[in-house]
Design a protein around this motif. Structure first.
Motif, PDB file in Angstrom:
ATOM      1  N   ALA A  81      11.672  84.246   6.030  1.00 32.63           N
ATOM      2  CA  ALA A  81      12.738  83.252   6.222  1.00 32.63           C
ATOM      3  C   ALA A  81      12.460  82.357   7.422  1.00 32.63           C
ATOM      4  CB  ALA A  81      14.084  83.948   6.398  1.00 32.63           C
ATOM      5  N   TYR A  82      11.654  82.851   8.375  1.00 33.20           N
ATOM      6  CA  TYR A  82      11.340  82.068   9.577  1.00 33.20           C
ATOM      7  C   TYR A  82       9.890  81.603   9.619  1.00 33.20           C
ATOM      8  CZ  TYR A  82      15.969  83.126  11.233  1.00 33.20           C
ATOM      9  OH  TYR A  82      17.324  83.195  11.327  1.00 33.20           O
ATOM     10  N   ALA A  83       9.206  81.678   8.481  1.00 31.95           N
ATOM     11  CA  ALA A  83       7.850  81.117   8.416  1.00 31.95           C
ATOM     12  C   ALA A  83       7.973  79.597   8.393  1.00 31.95           C
ATOM     13  CB  ALA A  83       7.150  81.605   7.149  1.00 31.95           C
ATOM     14  N   ASP A  84       7.012  78.901   8.975  1.00 33.52           N
ATOM     15  CA  ASP A  84       7.043  77.434   8.901  1.00 33.52           C
ATOM     16  C   ASP A  84       6.452  77.014   7.557  1.00 33.52           C
ATOM     17  OD1 ASP A  84       7.481  74.811   9.598  1.00 33.52           O
ATOM     18  OD2 ASP A  84       5.556  74.603  10.612  1.00 33.52           O
ATOM     19  N   ALA A  85       7.238  77.272   6.522  1.00 38.49           N
ATOM     20  CA  ALA A  85       6.774  77.007   5.155  1.00 38.49           C
ATOM     21  C   ALA A  85       7.997  76.717   4.287  1.00 38.49           C
ATOM     22  CB  ALA A  85       6.043  78.239   4.613  1.00 38.49           C
ATOM     23  N   PRO A  86       7.814  75.933   3.215  1.00 38.55           N
ATOM     24  CA  PRO A  86       8.931  75.755   2.281  1.00 38.55           C
ATOM     25  C   PRO A  86       9.189  77.063   1.540  1.00 38.55           C
ATOM     26  CG  PRO A  86       6.952  74.629   1.466  1.00 38.55           C
ATOM     27  CD  PRO A  86       6.602  75.209   2.798  1.00 38.55           C
ATOM     28  N   LEU A  87      10.439  77.298   1.165  1.00 40.62           N
ATOM     29  CA  LEU A  87      10.792  78.519   0.426  1.00 40.62           C
ATOM     30  C   LEU A  87      11.415  78.142  -0.907  1.00 40.62           C
ATOM     31  CD1 LEU A  87      12.434  80.637   3.281  1.00 40.62           C
ATOM     32  CD2 LEU A  87      10.156  80.934   2.294  1.00 40.62           C
ATOM     33  N   SER A 101      13.106  73.249   2.667  1.00 36.19           N
ATOM     34  CA  SER A 101      11.899  72.553   3.137  1.00 36.19           C
ATOM     35  C   SER A 101      11.239  73.263   4.318  1.00 36.19           C
ATOM     36  CB  SER A 101      12.256  71.129   3.574  1.00 36.19           C
ATOM     37  OG  SER A 101      12.939  70.459   2.554  1.00 36.19           O
ATOM     38  N   GLN A 102       9.992  72.885   4.575  1.00 40.48           N
ATOM     39  CA  GLN A 102       9.247  73.423   5.716  1.00 40.48           C
ATOM     40  C   GLN A 102       9.962  73.022   7.010  1.00 40.48           C
ATOM     41  OE1 GLN A 102       5.274  71.884   5.942  1.00 40.48           O
ATOM     42  NE2 GLN A 102       4.664  73.310   7.543  1.00 40.48           N
ATOM     43  N   PRO A 103      10.313  73.997   7.870  1.00 39.69           N
ATOM     44  CA  PRO A 103      11.090  73.669   9.074  1.00 39.69           C
ATOM     45  C   PRO A 103      10.467  72.596   9.972  1.00 39.69           C
ATOM     46  CG  PRO A 103      11.185  76.017   8.675  1.00 39.69           C
ATOM     47  CD  PRO A 103      10.202  75.457   7.679  1.00 39.69           C
ATOM     48  N   SER A 104       9.142  72.592  10.146  1.00 40.75           N
ATOM     49  CA  SER A 104       8.553  71.564  11.023  1.00 40.75           C
ATOM     50  C   SER A 104       8.698  70.167  10.418  1.00 40.75           C
ATOM     51  CB  SER A 104       7.078  71.863  11.322  1.00 40.75           C
ATOM     52  OG  SER A 104       6.328  71.936  10.133  1.00 40.75           O
ATOM     53  N   LEU A 105       8.678  70.064   9.074  1.00 38.38           N
ATOM     54  CA  LEU A 105       8.906  68.763   8.425  1.00 38.38           C
ATOM     55  C   LEU A 105      10.375  68.343   8.590  1.00 38.38           C
ATOM     56  CD1 LEU A 105       7.961  66.352   6.764  1.00 38.38           C
ATOM     57  CD2 LEU A 105       8.309  67.721   4.686  1.00 38.38           C
ATOM     58  N   ALA A 238       2.744  62.917   5.602  1.00 37.36           N
ATOM     59  CA  ALA A 238       2.841  63.199   4.165  1.00 37.36           C
ATOM     60  C   ALA A 238       4.080  64.053   3.921  1.00 37.36           C
ATOM     61  CB  ALA A 238       1.603  63.966   3.695  1.00 37.36           C
ATOM     62  N   ALA A 239       4.730  63.875   2.768  1.00 34.13           N
ATOM     63  CA  ALA A 239       5.927  64.671   2.454  1.00 34.13           C
ATOM     64  C   ALA A 239       6.057  64.818   0.946  1.00 34.13           C
ATOM     65  CB  ALA A 239       7.170  63.984   3.022  1.00 34.13           C
ATOM     66  N   PHE A 240       6.268  66.050   0.509  1.00 33.17           N
ATOM     67  CA  PHE A 240       6.402  66.328  -0.926  1.00 33.17           C
ATOM     68  C   PHE A 240       7.734  67.032  -1.151  1.00 33.17           C
ATOM     69  CE2 PHE A 240       1.985  66.146   0.251  1.00 33.17           C
ATOM     70  CZ  PHE A 240       1.433  65.313  -0.712  1.00 33.17           C
ATOM     71  N   PHE A 241       8.612  66.418  -1.930  1.00 31.11           N
ATOM     72  CA  PHE A 241       9.936  66.981  -2.198  1.00 31.11           C
ATOM     73  C   PHE A 241      10.198  66.974  -3.697  1.00 31.11           C
ATOM     74  CE2 PHE A 241      10.383  65.739   2.212  1.00 31.11           C
ATOM     75  CZ  PHE A 241      11.266  66.666   2.747  1.00 31.11           C
ATOM     76  N   VAL A 242      11.154  67.821  -4.124  1.00 23.39           N
ATOM     77  CA  VAL A 242      11.555  67.766  -5.531  1.00 23.39           C
ATOM     78  C   VAL A 242      12.290  66.450  -5.754  1.00 23.39           C
ATOM     79  CG1 VAL A 242      11.651  70.261  -5.936  1.00 23.39           C
ATOM     80  CG2 VAL A 242      13.664  69.105  -5.063  1.00 23.39           C
ATOM     81  N   PRO A 243      12.192  65.848  -6.960  1.00 23.39           N
ATOM     82  CA  PRO A 243      12.835  64.553  -7.218  1.00 23.39           C
ATOM     83  C   PRO A 243      14.364  64.651  -7.216  1.00 23.39           C
ATOM     84  CG  PRO A 243      11.217  65.089  -8.935  1.00 23.39           C
ATOM     85  CD  PRO A 243      11.423  66.323  -8.117  1.00 23.39           C
TER      86      PRO A 243
END
Length: 326
Positions: A81-87, A101-105, A238-243
């Motif tokens: 839950a606290y990884a710097d990664a999207p879940l 989303s990734q917390p750093s983004l 760069a940023a990748f999100f669901v539409p």
């Protein structure tokens, strides 16, 4: 182990993991433009917003959740839950439909939003509620509104926010239409990819307001002049999100890339140009332009909205390279 002991164990692990995440975001430079965001990330407990999530395994997804009986699996859930990664937070028929989303983004986007005390903010895409909590921590509950199309998502977001002690306004509705009854807003931030800028957002923004939204595979920051005019450039990131779902968004177009050199096809900045100009620029023309202009980075591109016209451009809104947006 009793429930109380388990809760204490989780809180202790969460506090350690949260501190490590804050240090990691700090090192990434994500909030350098506005370091006050550090306080929100230190305070808001992300694990309460992802009571369960999915991790990819061979052949599908495995669910991790906070009610795990096995202490090792519970620890995996907290640390994840606290990884710097999207879940991945919602999977339907094997397809990802919602994620945190990734917390750093998120930190980068919040810093680039340029909020000030007293600003009213509209978030498009409530997701888990975590981003709304970060905003509410900084600005106060009354100044934050978040909207999502799916009632299941907004209900869960409300529950998570309450558990963490935040009470911004959560609305179920089409994000492309904004939330007119709570307008005007000083800032609008979207956490889903768009193909064009909804005019409703400009109408609901105070003049001089700022809109930050994912588009193509980047993030564009627009300054709103009035309800018909806005302009701004892409950030370097760069940023990748669901539409965005709903809102009459056209389905993503995937141009035929046959015959293009693989080196270009796989290049992040070429794919950005292809996605941004999909439907108005032939992939081979795009390649010629991209090579001629020296593989331009994202911040050389921008978006202009003027009346019923909206277009993407390279270097200059009135320059030779301009492509209409849907």
């Amino acid at each position: 182990m009793g429930t109380h002991a388990v809760d204490q164990d989780v809180e202790r692990l969460a506090a350690q993991a949260r501190s490590a995440l804050v240090r990691e975001i700090e090192r990434s430079g994500a909030w350098d433009a506005d370091p006050i965001w550090r306080e929100a990330f230190e305070a808001v407990p992300r694990h309460l917003f992802v009571p369960y999530y999915y991790v990819g395994v061979v052949g599908g997804f495995e669910r991790l959740w906070g009610e795990e009986r096995d202490p090792r699996r519970r620890e995996r859930w907290v640390r994840g839950a606290y990884a710097d990664a999207p879940l991945a937070t919602r999977v339907r028929d094997g397809e990802l439909i919602s994620s945190s989303s990734q917390p750093s983004l998120m930190a980068k986007m919040l810093a680039e939003l340029e909020v000030e005390d007293g600003h009213r903010v509209l978030e498009i895409g409530a997701g888990t509620g975590y981003n709304a909590a970060l905003l509410a921590h900084r600005l106060g509950d009354d100044l934050v509104t978040t909207v999502d199309l799916d009632a299941d998502i907004t209900e869960a977001a409300r529950t998570h926010l309450r558990a963490a002690g935040y009470h911004p306004t959560v609305v179920t509705g089409d994000g492309a239409r904004g939330v007119p009854e709570r307008a005007p807003y000083d800032r609008i931030i979207a956490t889903c990819t768009l193909h064009s800028i909804p005019r409703a957002w400009l109408a609901q923004c105070a003049p001089g307001g700022r809109v930050l939204t994912p588009m193509a595979t980047g993030l564009v920051a627009l300054r709103v002049m009035d309800e018909e005019h806005a302009e701004g450039r892409f950030l370097h990131t760069a940023a990748f999100f669901v539409p965005l779902r709903g809102g009459g968004e056209p389905e993503g177009t995937h141009p035929h890339l046959g015959g293009l050199p693989r080196q270009a096809r796989d290049h992040d900045l070429f794919r950005f140009l292809l996605t941004l100009t999909a439907g108005s620029l032939d992939p081979h023309e795009a390649l010629a332009l991209w090579q001629r202009e020296g593989m331009p980075s994202r911040e050389r591109y921008g978006i202009t909205v003027s009346g019923d016209r909206a277009w993407a451009w390279l270097d200059d809104p009135e320059g030779p390279y301009a492509w209409p947006l849907p």
